[in-house]
Enzyme design. Sequence first.
Site, PDB file in Angstrom:
ATOM      1  N   CYS A 166      15.348  21.542  10.145  1.00 28.74           N
ATOM      2  CA  CYS A 166      14.039  21.440  10.531  1.00 28.74           C
ATOM      3  C   CYS A 166      13.234  21.050   9.395  1.00 28.74           C
ATOM      4  O   CYS A 166      12.416  21.727   8.690  1.00 28.74           O
ATOM      5  CB  CYS A 166      13.242  22.419  11.198  1.00 28.74           C
ATOM      6  SG  CYS A 166      14.076  22.796  12.976  1.00 28.74           S
ATOM      7  N   PRO A 174       7.940  18.653   6.421  1.00 29.38           N
ATOM      8  CA  PRO A 174       7.585  17.383   5.721  1.00 29.38           C
ATOM      9  C   PRO A 174       8.532  17.293   4.483  1.00 29.38           C
ATOM     10  O   PRO A 174       8.442  16.393   3.837  1.00 29.38           O
ATOM     11  CB  PRO A 174       6.224  17.420   5.702  1.00 29.38           C
ATOM     12  CG  PRO A 174       5.788  18.862   5.331  1.00 29.38           C
ATOM     13  CD  PRO A 174       6.572  19.442   6.386  1.00 29.38           C
ATOM     14  N   GLY A 175       9.350  18.449   4.320  1.00 28.46           N
ATOM     15  CA  GLY A 175      10.020  18.083   3.141  1.00 28.46           C
ATOM     16  C   GLY A 175      10.050  18.934   2.065  1.00 28.46           C
ATOM     17  O   GLY A 175      10.756  18.715   0.988  1.00 28.46           O
ATOM     18  N   GLY A 176       9.229  20.273   1.988  1.00 31.79           N
ATOM     19  CA  GLY A 176       9.077  20.955   0.864  1.00 31.79           C
ATOM     20  C   GLY A 176      10.387  21.609   0.521  1.00 31.79           C
ATOM     21  O   GLY A 176      10.970  21.484  -0.579  1.00 31.79           O
ATOM     22  N   CYS A 183       7.756  30.823   8.473  1.00 31.58           N
ATOM     23  CA  CYS A 183       6.591  31.100   7.849  1.00 31.58           C
ATOM     24  C   CYS A 183       5.539  31.893   8.838  1.00 31.58           C
ATOM     25  O   CYS A 183       4.471  31.702   8.902  1.00 31.58           O
ATOM     26  CB  CYS A 183       5.632  29.824   7.303  1.00 31.58           C
ATOM     27  SG  CYS A 183       4.427  30.096   6.099  1.00 31.58           S
TER      28      CYS A 183
HETATM   29  C1  LIG Z   1       8.086  25.189   9.727  1.00 28.73           C
HETATM   30  S1  LIG Z   1       8.336  23.182   9.634  1.00 28.73           S
HETATM   31  C2  LIG Z   1       9.514  22.811   8.728  1.00 28.73           C
HETATM   32  C3  LIG Z   1       8.898  22.907   7.248  1.00 28.73           C
HETATM   33  C4  LIG Z   1       9.899  21.993   6.252  1.00 28.73           C
HETATM   34  N1  LIG Z   1      11.369  22.903   6.106  1.00 28.73           N
HETATM   35  C5  LIG Z   1       9.249  22.441   4.860  1.00 28.73           C
HETATM   36  O1  LIG Z   1       9.790  23.242   4.099  1.00 28.73           O
HETATM   37  O2  LIG Z   1       8.480  21.551   4.312  1.00 28.73           O
HETATM   38  C6  LIG Z   1       9.285  23.077  11.570  1.00 28.73           C
HETATM   39  C7  LIG Z   1       9.735  21.600  11.681  1.00 28.73           C
HETATM   40  O3  LIG Z   1      10.607  21.779  12.712  1.00 28.73           O
HETATM   41  C8  LIG Z   1      10.385  20.652  13.235  1.00 28.73           C
HETATM   42  N2  LIG Z   1      11.281  20.750  14.534  1.00 28.73           N
HETATM   43  C9  LIG Z   1      10.719  21.330  15.767  1.00 28.73           C
HETATM   44  N3  LIG Z   1      11.528  21.321  16.860  1.00 28.73           N
HETATM   45  C10 LIG Z   1      12.646  20.713  16.288  1.00 28.73           C
HETATM   46  C11 LIG Z   1      13.979  20.493  16.722  1.00 28.73           C
HETATM   47  N4  LIG Z   1      14.260  20.744  17.993  1.00 28.73           N
HETATM   48  N5  LIG Z   1      14.644  19.781  16.040  1.00 28.73           N
HETATM   49  C12 LIG Z   1      14.655  19.549  14.616  1.00 28.73           C
HETATM   50  N6  LIG Z   1      13.428  19.720  14.149  1.00 28.73           N
HETATM   51  C13 LIG Z   1      12.527  20.344  14.885  1.00 28.73           C
HETATM   52  C14 LIG Z   1       9.075  20.249  13.276  1.00 28.73           C
HETATM   53  O4  LIG Z   1       8.996  18.796  13.643  1.00 28.73           O
HETATM   54  C15 LIG Z   1       8.580  20.494  12.048  1.00 28.73           C
HETATM   55  O5  LIG Z   1       8.697  19.617  11.081  1.00 28.73           O
END
Ligand SMILES: C[S@@+](CC[C@H](N)C(=O)[O-])C[C@H]1O[C@@H](n2cnc3c(N)ncnc32)[C@H](O)[C@@H]1O
Length: 494
Positions: A285, A288-290, A429
């Site tokens: 998941c 945005p890529g952090g 988070c």
């Molecule tokens: C908490 S954010 C991730 C933040 C990211 N790891 C970072 O450090 O910038 C969760 C992400 O999970 C994605 N997401 C939600 N459901 C998902 C799924 N079924 N499969 C893959 N990604 C999913 C969302 O689009 C979102 O971008």
Amino acid sequence: MRTRGDQGAGGRGGGSRTRRPPRPTRDHARNAAYDVVRAVDERDAYANLLLPRLLRERGIRGRDAALATELAYGTLRGLGTYDAVIEMCSDRVPDPDVRDALRLGAHQLLRMRVPPHAAVGTTVDLVRLRIGAGAAKFVNAVLRKIGSRTLEEWVPIVAPDPADDPVGHLAIAYGHPRWIVSAFRDALGGPDELPDLLDADNARPLVTLVARPGRSSVEELEAVGALTARYSPYAAYLREGDPGQIEAVAETRAAVQDEASQLVALALTRVPLEGDGDELWLDMCAGPGGKAGLLDAIATHGDLAGLSKEARERAHAPAADAAPAAFPGGARLVAADVQQHRARLVWQTTRDAAVLTVDGIEPAWRPGVFDRVMLDAPCTGLGALRRRPEARWRRDPHGIAELGKLQRRLLGTALDAVRPGGVVAYVTCSPHLAETRVVVGDVVARRGDVEQLDARAYLPEAGDLGDGPHAQFWPHRHGTDAMFLALLRKRPQA
Ligand SMILES: C[S@@+](CC[C@H](N)C(=O)[O-])C[C@H]1O[C@@H](n2cnc3c(N)ncnc32)[C@H](O)[C@@H]1O
């Protein structure tokens, strides 16, 4: 945006009136702050996106920009407290546009050091110009009542008695919804640290940068004024200025990333694997890529900062866990997200990673092909309330059950994706127990092929991470977001 007492029209100072278009005033900072608070209330705008745009478009800079930011963000954070005081001081329910002006005035009177005559006078001027003379009269009377006491004097009057209702009291005193205060108390294991945590949530976080290894360095960031960070060997704090103006950030060699977010990614790379192979990693998941940006750099170049001898000695590695190790490089990251636009952001910020738009619960990869998997699960984000001033009022406890189902399914597919002997990091988070320990406990109990490692052993830089085996960061303890990490090893096949 509703907190309480949101019942409809009133507070006009009598009679109906035609709405006037906004007229410019000299008080650019207060006008911008008012427009942000209105937009958040009226059309669910995001303050952190709207305010920088308004400041840019209106040419508001320097001290005026700082004032507009404090006014808008501080007002939005404290809505629950201010609404309780406004209700106590009003003889009728104000209309939303009037109420937003009152909130702005209340923030100046109760939390900022704006002299009362200035806080009242500027707000009344703003209301006269933007809404009308009748409303200005009403606002004048209400703000004068509010300004007759300090916040410390108002809290015992408007909040429940702490002896009868300690959570309700803290919710009003620190401007948080009640259910969030309860969830924090449960995650902390008691009420003792709650005031410190809620207070930390009301402070603006430092901007933390990450120098991606092999692409930038902490020294490069320090050379442009950033300060040495407390925990992460790749972090530096930016006291002021726009991070986008820093060359390394503009070139994606460095980025803005919370320190706990850096550390949970680092912890995943430090777990010695069982069995052969450490070439293919997955960030499931990633948008945005952090974390993907840091994992991509470490996969390619290695953990160049490594662990100091002292940190290694501090690492309390239980018998079942091997000691933390610095990854030497030579792996490849696959970074996926279900949303195409978020996957595109990941692609823009990484260099060597393969980026996919994929639903993690219907994976495009074969089972067991990855050596390490990061699952930074979609969650309520209750651990990052400091960043989005209005977020606490928008979150809804009813969504947690649905999110929990998704989190369990994603953790299941993450564990399927990793090879025996490999490791999955489950990260949120949010410190909410229903999204953290309960999810991990359920999934581990359901499967017979997973052991939970002591995550604290891989974060020797940071103490106070809880009783384990997971690690929980907190804003009031670490100055970071309240990020949760569980490390799960897929048992090697017998
Ligand atoms: C908490 S954010 C991730 C933040 C990211 N790891 C970072 O450090 O910038 C969760 C992400 O999970 C994605 N997401 C939600 N459901 C998902 C799924 N079924 N499969 C893959 N990604 C999913 C969302 O689009 C979102 O971008």
